[in-house]
Structures are given as structure tokens and as C-alpha cells.
Design a protein around this motif. Sequence first.
Motif, mmCIF file in Angstrom:
data_model
loop_
_atom_site.group_PDB
_atom_site.id
_atom_site.type_symbol
_atom_site.label_atom_id
_atom_site.label_comp_id
_atom_site.label_asym_id
_atom_site.label_seq_id
_atom_site.Cartn_x
_atom_site.Cartn_y
_atom_site.Cartn_z
ATOM 1 N N LEU A 22 0.834 -1.208 0.000
ATOM 2 C CA LEU A 22 0.000 0.000 0.000
ATOM 3 C C LEU A 22 0.865 1.252 0.000
ATOM 4 N N SER A 23 1.922 1.223 0.784
ATOM 5 C CA SER A 23 2.831 2.377 0.866
ATOM 6 C C SER A 23 3.516 2.629 -0.470
ATOM 7 N N ALA A 24 4.006 1.547 -1.101
ATOM 8 C CA ALA A 24 4.667 1.685 -2.396
ATOM 9 C C ALA A 24 3.692 2.196 -3.452
ATOM 10 N N GLY A 25 2.451 1.681 -3.428
ATOM 11 C CA GLY A 25 1.450 2.121 -4.391
ATOM 12 C C GLY A 25 1.112 3.587 -4.235
ATOM 13 N N LEU A 26 0.987 4.041 -2.982
ATOM 14 C CA LEU A 26 0.677 5.452 -2.733
ATOM 15 C C LEU A 26 1.824 6.350 -3.170
ATOM 16 N N LEU A 27 3.052 5.909 -2.940
ATOM 17 C CA LEU A 27 4.211 6.698 -3.365
ATOM 18 C C LEU A 27 4.267 6.812 -4.888
ATOM 19 N N VAL A 28 4.013 5.722 -5.589
ATOM 20 C CA VAL A 28 4.012 5.735 -7.055
ATOM 21 C C VAL A 28 2.932 6.675 -7.585
ATOM 22 N N LEU A 29 1.745 6.632 -6.983
ATOM 23 C CA LEU A 29 0.652 7.516 -7.407
ATOM 24 C C LEU A 29 1.031 8.978 -7.210
ATOM 25 N N ASN A 30 1.669 9.287 -6.082
ATOM 26 C CA ASN A 30 2.082 10.670 -5.825
ATOM 27 C C ASN A 30 3.110 11.148 -6.836
ATOM 28 N N MET A 31 4.024 10.276 -7.204
ATOM 29 C CA MET A 31 5.033 10.657 -8.188
ATOM 30 C C MET A 31 4.423 10.793 -9.587
ATOM 31 N N THR A 32 3.392 10.000 -9.867
ATOM 32 C CA THR A 32 2.747 10.032 -11.179
ATOM 33 C C THR A 32 1.931 11.309 -11.372
ATOM 34 N N THR A 33 1.233 11.734 -10.312
ATOM 35 C CA THR A 33 0.343 12.897 -10.428
ATOM 36 C C THR A 33 1.003 14.198 -9.988
ATOM 37 N N PHE A 34 2.265 14.147 -9.576
ATOM 38 C CA PHE A 34 2.969 15.344 -9.103
ATOM 39 C C PHE A 34 2.844 16.496 -10.112
ATOM 40 N N PRO A 35 2.582 17.735 -9.665
ATOM 41 C CA PRO A 35 2.603 18.210 -8.282
ATOM 42 C C PRO A 35 1.241 18.186 -7.584
ATOM 43 N N ILE A 36 0.254 17.593 -8.196
ATOM 44 C CA ILE A 36 -1.070 17.523 -7.577
ATOM 45 C C ILE A 36 -1.223 16.166 -6.883
ATOM 46 N N PRO A 37 -1.717 16.140 -5.632
ATOM 47 C CA PRO A 37 -1.929 14.857 -4.952
ATOM 48 C C PRO A 37 -2.926 13.996 -5.724
ATOM 49 N N PRO A 38 -2.839 12.667 -5.616
ATOM 50 C CA PRO A 38 -3.742 11.765 -6.356
ATOM 51 C C PRO A 38 -5.217 12.087 -6.152
ATOM 52 N N GLU A 95 -6.611 14.876 -5.588
ATOM 53 C CA GLU A 95 -6.988 16.107 -6.279
ATOM 54 C C GLU A 95 -6.921 15.942 -7.798
ATOM 55 N N SER A 96 -6.330 14.854 -8.272
ATOM 56 C CA SER A 96 -6.138 14.636 -9.713
ATOM 57 C C SER A 96 -7.167 13.697 -10.314
ATOM 58 N N GLY A 97 -8.086 13.213 -9.502
ATOM 59 C CA GLY A 97 -9.097 12.288 -9.999
ATOM 60 C C GLY A 97 -8.628 10.850 -10.066
ATOM 61 N N TRP A 98 -7.445 10.567 -9.507
ATOM 62 C CA TRP A 98 -6.924 9.210 -9.474
ATOM 63 C C TRP A 98 -7.406 8.494 -8.220
ATOM 64 N N PHE A 99 -7.135 7.201 -8.176
ATOM 65 C CA PHE A 99 -7.508 6.389 -7.021
ATOM 66 C C PHE A 99 -6.572 6.715 -5.866
ATOM 67 N N ASP A 100 -7.132 7.047 -4.708
ATOM 68 C CA ASP A 100 -6.332 7.436 -3.548
ATOM 69 C C ASP A 100 -6.197 6.251 -2.594
ATOM 70 N N LEU A 101 -4.975 5.813 -2.377
ATOM 71 C CA LEU A 101 -4.711 4.694 -1.468
ATOM 72 C C LEU A 101 -4.517 5.147 -0.021
ATOM 73 N N GLY A 102 -4.506 6.458 0.206
ATOM 74 C CA GLY A 102 -4.274 6.985 1.552
ATOM 75 C C GLY A 102 -5.209 6.416 2.604
ATOM 76 N N PRO A 103 -6.540 6.450 2.379
ATOM 77 C CA PRO A 103 -7.460 5.897 3.379
ATOM 78 C C PRO A 103 -7.246 4.409 3.636
#
Length: 216
Positions: free
Chosen positions: A165-181, A183-191
Motif C-alpha cells: 500500500l505504501s509503495a502504491g501510494l508513493l508511485v501515485l504521488n510521483m505520477t500525479t505530481f505536483p497535484i496529490p492523487p 486532487e487529480s481524480g486518481w484512485f487514492d490509497l491513503g485511506p
Amino acid sequence: MTSTKSTIHKIEIIGAISGILSILFYFSVAAFSFLPEPLVRLFGFSFPLLWIVSFMGLYSFLRKEAHTATLEIAYIFGIIGGVLVLSLIVIQLANNIWHSEAMEAANSEETKNLLKATFRGTNRVQLGLDIAFDIFITISWFLFGVNIMKSPSFNKILGGVGSLLSAGLLVLNMTTFPIPPAESGWFDLGPFLGIWALVFYIWFTAVLYKRRNSID
């Protein structure tokens, strides 16, 4: 008996309970936004502090089983992540309050439009802090997960899920940078990482409770 019992440090028990409370407060900020603002702010300011204490307890426990370099990195990065998210929350809430007060005092549409544009610009600061927080906290939990998998006190699947989960969230953040996942309409793994952390801290509390009873 006394020396054996003292190996279960109070910081570990406090850390496990703090971990549970920190995640509950984290979800409460969004789920119970209808509560009085001072109470919501208290939840928001408290959960990063509790999170830091929880990392102290977890680090103390895992270090006695295997003192690894990855555990040291996980601990330091987790502390930094807690500091960053508290800074984020303070800046975010302060900006929202100042913006609301300024909008109420504005006496023209031009002034309101200027205030809105200014708010959008300053709000990017907390968005940047959000990503910085995610970077530190995901690396921290990824490495903690690796150490949890190796620990005889926990389950390999439990640690593995946290790392994934941590690795997936990090990858999503790097993919959508500078907008958090989120806020970008992507799937958010944070919760989902938050739910995993809650399950883990409950497990951690149970491990400490059983170990204490076995010593008694």
C-alpha cells in the motif's frame, strides 16, 4: 521476573494506544466535520503528535528483535512525516480561516475575485507539503512493513500489505505530481493505508497485552 517484565517498555504500550487514537482522529477530521470547529481542530492537531509517539513505541519494540538499518530509516522518516503533516494542517486551517474572514469583509466583486486568486496561490503551499508528507510517510511505512514481515511477533502478510500500500501510494504521488492523487481524480490509497495502520496498531496492542499477561 522484574527484569523480564521491564523489557515491555511503557513507551511501547503508549505507542500502540497512540497509534490507534491517531488513526481514529485522522478519520474523524473528515467524517465528523459537522462537529464544533475547535474540536475538529483538536483532532487535526492531535493525530500527527500521536502518530509520532506511536512510531517511538513501534521502533522500541522492533529494535529489540532486530536492530536494522531499514528500521532506523523508517523511524526517522516517520517522525519527519508527522512533523510535515502537522505543519500542513496548521497552514491549511489558518489559510481557510484568514480567507473566510477576508471574504466576509470584502465589499466588491473585484476584491473577492482577487482574494480567491490569492487563496488559490497560497493553497499550493499546503498541497506541496501534502506530497512531501506522503513521500516521507510512505517510505517509512514501507520499511516498517519490511521489518514487520521479519518480526516473529507479527504476520508476514500483514507487513507485506502495508509495504505494498505504501509503495502504491508513493508511485501515485510521483505520477500525479505536483497535484496529490485525490486532487487529480486518481484512485487514492491513503485511506486504505490508514485502515491498514489501524488494524496493525490493534494487532500491536494485542501482542503487547498477551506478552505482558504471559510474564505475569
